[in-house]
Design a protein around this motif. Structure first.
Motif, PDB file in Angstrom:
ATOM      1  N   LEU A  56       4.933  -2.525 -21.897  1.00  0.00           N
ATOM      2  CA  LEU A  56       4.359  -3.290 -23.002  1.00  0.00           C
ATOM      3  C   LEU A  56       3.107  -2.662 -23.510  1.00  0.00           C
ATOM      4  O   LEU A  56       2.096  -2.835 -22.727  1.00  0.00           O
ATOM      5  CB  LEU A  56       4.263  -4.659 -23.077  1.00  0.00           C
ATOM      6  CG  LEU A  56       3.592  -5.443 -24.064  1.00  0.00           C
ATOM      7  CD1 LEU A  56       4.473  -5.514 -25.263  1.00  0.00           C
ATOM      8  CD2 LEU A  56       3.409  -7.204 -23.854  1.00  0.00           C
ATOM      9  N   LEU A  68      12.209  -6.152 -22.017  1.00  0.00           N
ATOM     10  CA  LEU A  68      11.932  -4.612 -21.291  1.00  0.00           C
ATOM     11  C   LEU A  68      12.992  -4.609 -20.413  1.00  0.00           C
ATOM     12  O   LEU A  68      13.162  -5.669 -19.437  1.00  0.00           O
ATOM     13  CB  LEU A  68      10.453  -4.638 -20.797  1.00  0.00           C
ATOM     14  CG  LEU A  68       9.421  -4.678 -21.936  1.00  0.00           C
ATOM     15  CD1 LEU A  68       7.991  -4.661 -21.249  1.00  0.00           C
ATOM     16  CD2 LEU A  68       9.617  -3.185 -22.495  1.00  0.00           C
ATOM     17  N   ALA A 117       8.720 -10.624 -24.139  1.00  0.00           N
ATOM     18  CA  ALA A 117       8.366  -9.288 -23.937  1.00  0.00           C
ATOM     19  C   ALA A 117       8.981  -8.844 -22.779  1.00  0.00           C
ATOM     20  O   ALA A 117       9.513  -7.654 -22.633  1.00  0.00           O
ATOM     21  CB  ALA A 117       7.023  -9.075 -24.389  1.00  0.00           C
TER      22      ALA A 117
END
Length: 226
Positions: free
Chosen positions: A178, A172, A168
């Motif tokens: 997140l 990004l 994640a």
């Protein structure tokens, strides 16, 4: 009291049975064992998932947002209400029937939100989408399962473990967000976020829009560094 009426059944990729029920104007999606995953009368914390994330984006132009899980569309509609006209809102849903249920059975809940030109539905595993991305999304909003410590689908553990959080972070953009919904607090998950390179903030919010209902946890974690 009105009885619950069974409307439809779906099978998730790992074999879990999902059932859509209706009682009057209220809808409920439940596992085959009766455990309720979501209800149309409780939307406050799912909406907060989107609003908290957009607060951290600080007016970023043309944001590219990935939403993990369509559910009953609460997070999506909250994002639509905030997002600018040039935003891209990608919804990753692993159970195709949920998309069909949105228009076939729950039109009163979804309205015309899926016809928004900013919205794209991608059928598949949001974890795979995240692992395939690099510096792509300004925000990733995860309302998958019951959160990091309440898994009903074993494969979802890959989203919330160390490897999933590192993926994640890579997916990004710098300063990206997140945001994670959970049915319960989880101190170890906050620690994993920090160790994965995120600046972490956890808030407790009510499940409903009022001060009533269960308390849920929302993490907003900022990708630190360039």
């Amino acid at each position: 009291m009105l009885p619950w009426i069974h409307l439809a059944t779906a099978t998730a990729p790992q074999g879990d049975t999902l059932r859509l029920l209706r009682r009057g104007e209220e809808f409920s999606i439940r596992l085959g064992d009766g455990n309720e995953l979501m209800s149309s009368r409780l939307s406050g914390s799912e909406e907060a998932l989107a609003s908290f994330a957009f607060e951290r984006l600080a007016g970023r132009p043309a944001p590219h947002i990935l939403i993990g899980g369509l559910g009953m569309g609460f997070t999506l509609r909250a994002a639509q209400a905030i997002a600018p006209p040039d935003a891209r809102l990608i919804v990753s849903e692993i159970v195709p029937e949920l998309v069909d249920w949105a228009s076939r059975h729950m039109g009163s809940v979804f309205g015309d939100c899926l016809s928004d030109p900013r919205v794209e539905i991608q059928l598949g595993d949001v974890g795979q989408e995240i692992r395939a991305a690099s510096d792509t999304y300004d925000a990733i909003l995860l309302d998958v399962d019951n959160g990091p410590d309440g898994l009903t689908r074993e494969g979802n553990d890959a989203l919330y473990g160390k490897a999933g959080l590192r993926a994640a972070h890579r997916a990004l953009t710098p300063g990206g967000v997140l945001a994670v919904w959970s049915a319960a607090p989880d101190r170890k998950f906050s620690e994993r976020l920090s160790l994965s390179g995120f600046e972490v903030d956890a808030k407790t919010v009510r499940a409903g829009r009022t001060k009533r209902g269960a308390r849920h946890t929302i993490w907003t974690a900022i990708r630190a560094g360039a």
